[in-house]
Design a protein around this motif. Structure first.
Motif, PDB file in Angstrom:
ATOM      1  N   TYR A  72     -97.403 -83.791   8.798  1.00 12.13           N
ATOM      2  CA  TYR A  72     -96.922 -84.452   7.576  1.00 12.13           C
ATOM      3  C   TYR A  72     -97.751 -84.041   6.366  1.00 12.13           C
ATOM      4  CZ  TYR A  72     -96.465 -88.117   4.076  1.00 12.13           C
ATOM      5  OH  TYR A  72     -96.321 -88.783   2.893  1.00 12.13           O
ATOM      6  N   PHE A  73     -99.081 -84.145   6.488  1.00 12.94           N
ATOM      7  CA  PHE A  73     -99.941 -83.797   5.355  1.00 12.94           C
ATOM      8  C   PHE A  73     -99.868 -82.310   5.030  1.00 12.94           C
ATOM      9  CE2 PHE A  73    -101.921 -87.906   6.234  1.00 12.94           C
ATOM     10  CZ  PHE A  73    -102.125 -88.370   4.943  1.00 12.94           C
ATOM     11  N   PHE A  84     -96.155 -81.843   3.330  1.00  5.95           N
ATOM     12  CA  PHE A  84     -95.804 -82.576   2.110  1.00  5.95           C
ATOM     13  C   PHE A  84     -96.980 -82.787   1.159  1.00  5.95           C
ATOM     14  CE2 PHE A  84     -92.734 -83.931   5.343  1.00  5.95           C
ATOM     15  CZ  PHE A  84     -91.547 -83.612   4.700  1.00  5.95           C
ATOM     16  N   LYS A  85     -98.200 -82.461   1.572  1.00  6.27           N
ATOM     17  CA  LYS A  85     -99.351 -82.671   0.696  1.00  6.27           C
ATOM     18  C   LYS A  85    -100.117 -81.376   0.394  1.00  6.27           C
ATOM     19  CE  LYS A  85     -98.822 -87.168   0.601  1.00  6.27           C
ATOM     20  NZ  LYS A  85     -98.444 -87.895  -0.630  1.00  6.27           N
ATOM     21  N   ILE A  86    -100.331 -80.537   1.405  1.00  2.00           N
ATOM     22  CA  ILE A  86    -101.180 -79.359   1.224  1.00  2.00           C
ATOM     23  C   ILE A  86    -100.377 -78.160   0.738  1.00  2.00           C
ATOM     24  CG2 ILE A  86    -102.718 -77.739   2.388  1.00  2.00           C
ATOM     25  CD1 ILE A  86    -103.546 -80.022   4.228  1.00  2.00           C
ATOM     26  N   ILE A 109     -99.203 -77.995  -2.889  1.00  2.00           N
ATOM     27  CA  ILE A 109    -100.233 -77.749  -3.914  1.00  2.00           C
ATOM     28  C   ILE A 109    -100.076 -76.351  -4.508  1.00  2.00           C
ATOM     29  CG2 ILE A 109    -102.711 -77.412  -4.256  1.00  2.00           C
ATOM     30  CD1 ILE A 109    -103.185 -79.687  -2.298  1.00  2.00           C
ATOM     31  N   ASN A 153     -97.887 -75.690  -7.564  1.00  2.00           N
ATOM     32  CA  ASN A 153     -98.301 -76.074  -8.912  1.00  2.00           C
ATOM     33  C   ASN A 153     -98.501 -74.876  -9.825  1.00  2.00           C
ATOM     34  OD1 ASN A 153     -98.346 -78.912  -8.671  1.00  2.00           O
ATOM     35  ND2 ASN A 153    -100.292 -78.834  -7.607  1.00  2.00           N
ATOM     36  N   THR A 170    -105.802 -93.654 -10.626  1.00  2.00           N
ATOM     37  CA  THR A 170    -104.337 -93.667 -10.734  1.00  2.00           C
ATOM     38  C   THR A 170    -103.894 -94.361 -12.024  1.00  2.00           C
ATOM     39  OG1 THR A 170    -104.197 -95.726  -9.456  1.00  2.00           O
ATOM     40  CG2 THR A 170    -104.062 -93.661  -8.229  1.00  2.00           C
TER      41      THR A 170
END
Length: 317
Positions: free
Chosen positions: A41-42, A45-47, A50, A53, A245
């Motif tokens: 998952y990470f 959808f997270k790494i 990146i 960008n 945040t």
């Protein structure tokens, strides 16, 4: 000769370490397999995102792709400070975030202290269950409930008219937009956020409270001089994380409440990025705004952490 022996000994130690590590990994392989869903998952959808960008530095064209889109450097970031609409949206975001820190952040602390002072455990658990419940409702449900209560023929306006006042258009009044957002957020998340503070309160040394009672300290003095300082480190850490945040005002809640009458005060960075990136397909500028938000959050976290350490408290790192 001694140097060769040291090198040989170091190599042997490293070899032994890696052999021991590989043995443990193979022995507990089925346990480590449980990590795979979270890691995937990470990673997905997270790494990996990146690297996307990079479009913040391009005039991204979906038909050309990342590799062939024109590179424009910091032009998209320059637009952030030149666009009057961005500055207005940034001002709205900072104002709403400041109100959330002032009113929403202390709410679970106060509620946790109040629950901790309850002597009857059955009543305490019942209240906890009730105040936790709104957290599990989606923002669609929360906004729907608020709309039912606040619409012209809703319960709140009925009460106002019963008391002799004129009815109020709550959902289209721009001056009431931020207070409604704050009240909804307090109702939805305060109960759930008390979990952390109740855990911190559970770790307080009860001998200190007993000694304070023996010395004649009343309940308010015990709360102010023992309980509040004891949960101070937890409050500081959570406040630092909240500052990271500060440019995230809650997209879903704000988006569901926006209308043409309150958009001037209610449009924040998250909804602005949605309009630019999704509706107007300005992907590069939206990515630049997202990176700008991350940079501001990083600076605030590092700055707050350093300030906290200078005052003698433990920071995040």
């Amino acid at each position: 000769m001694m140097a060769k022996e040291n090198i040989a000994g170091s190599s042997l130690t490293q070899k032994t370490f890696f052999q021991s590590l590989s043995h443990r990994l193979w022995r507990d392989r089925y346990i480590y397999l449980l990590l795979l869903p979270g890691l995937i998952y990470f990673l997905m959808f997270k790494i990996i995102p990146i690297f996307g960008n990079v479009i913040a530095f391009q005039n991204f064209n979906p038909f050309k792709g990342i590799m062939e889109s024109d590179f424009v450097g910091f032009a998209n970031f320059q637009r952030i400070f030149e666009d009057s609409e961005v500055l207005r949206v940034l001002r709205n975001t900072l104002f709403i975030s400041l109100m959330q820190i002032v009113f929403v952040f202390p709410a679970p602390i106060l509620l946790a202290i109040m629950l901790n002072e309850l002597a009857n455990e059955r009543i305490k658990r019942f209240i906890q269950s009730i105040v936790y419940l709104p957290h599990f409702f989606s923002w669609v449900v929360i906004i729907s409930i608020a709309t039912i209560f606040l619409k012209p023929e809703g319960l709140i306006n009925q009460l106002l008219m019963y008391m002799g006042y004129d009815w109020v258009s709550f959902m289209t009044n721009s001056h009431l937009f931020v207070p409604i957002v704050i009240v909804e957020l307090i109702w939805k998340e305060t109960g759930w956020s008390t979990i952390i503070f109740l855990a911190a309160l559970a770790s307080i040394n009860h001998e200190l409270l007993e000694a304070a009672i023996v010395d004649g300290a009343n309940r308010w003095k015990r709360i102010w001089h023992i309980i509040v300082p004891s949960i101070g480190p937890t409050v500081v850490i959570l406040l630092i994380l909240r500052l990271g945040t500060v440019l995230d005002s809650g997209f879903e809640q704000i988006f569901l409440m926006l209308n043409p009458f309150n958009k001037e005060i209610g449009n924040v960075l998250d909804t602005f990025v949605y309009e630019k990136g999704i509706k107007q397909s300005d992907y590069s500028f939206s990515a630049a705004v997202g990176l700008f938000k991350g940079l501001v959050g990083l600076v605030l976290v590092l700055g707050a952490n350093r300030i906290v350490k200078r005052f003698g408290h433990d920071g995040l790192f």
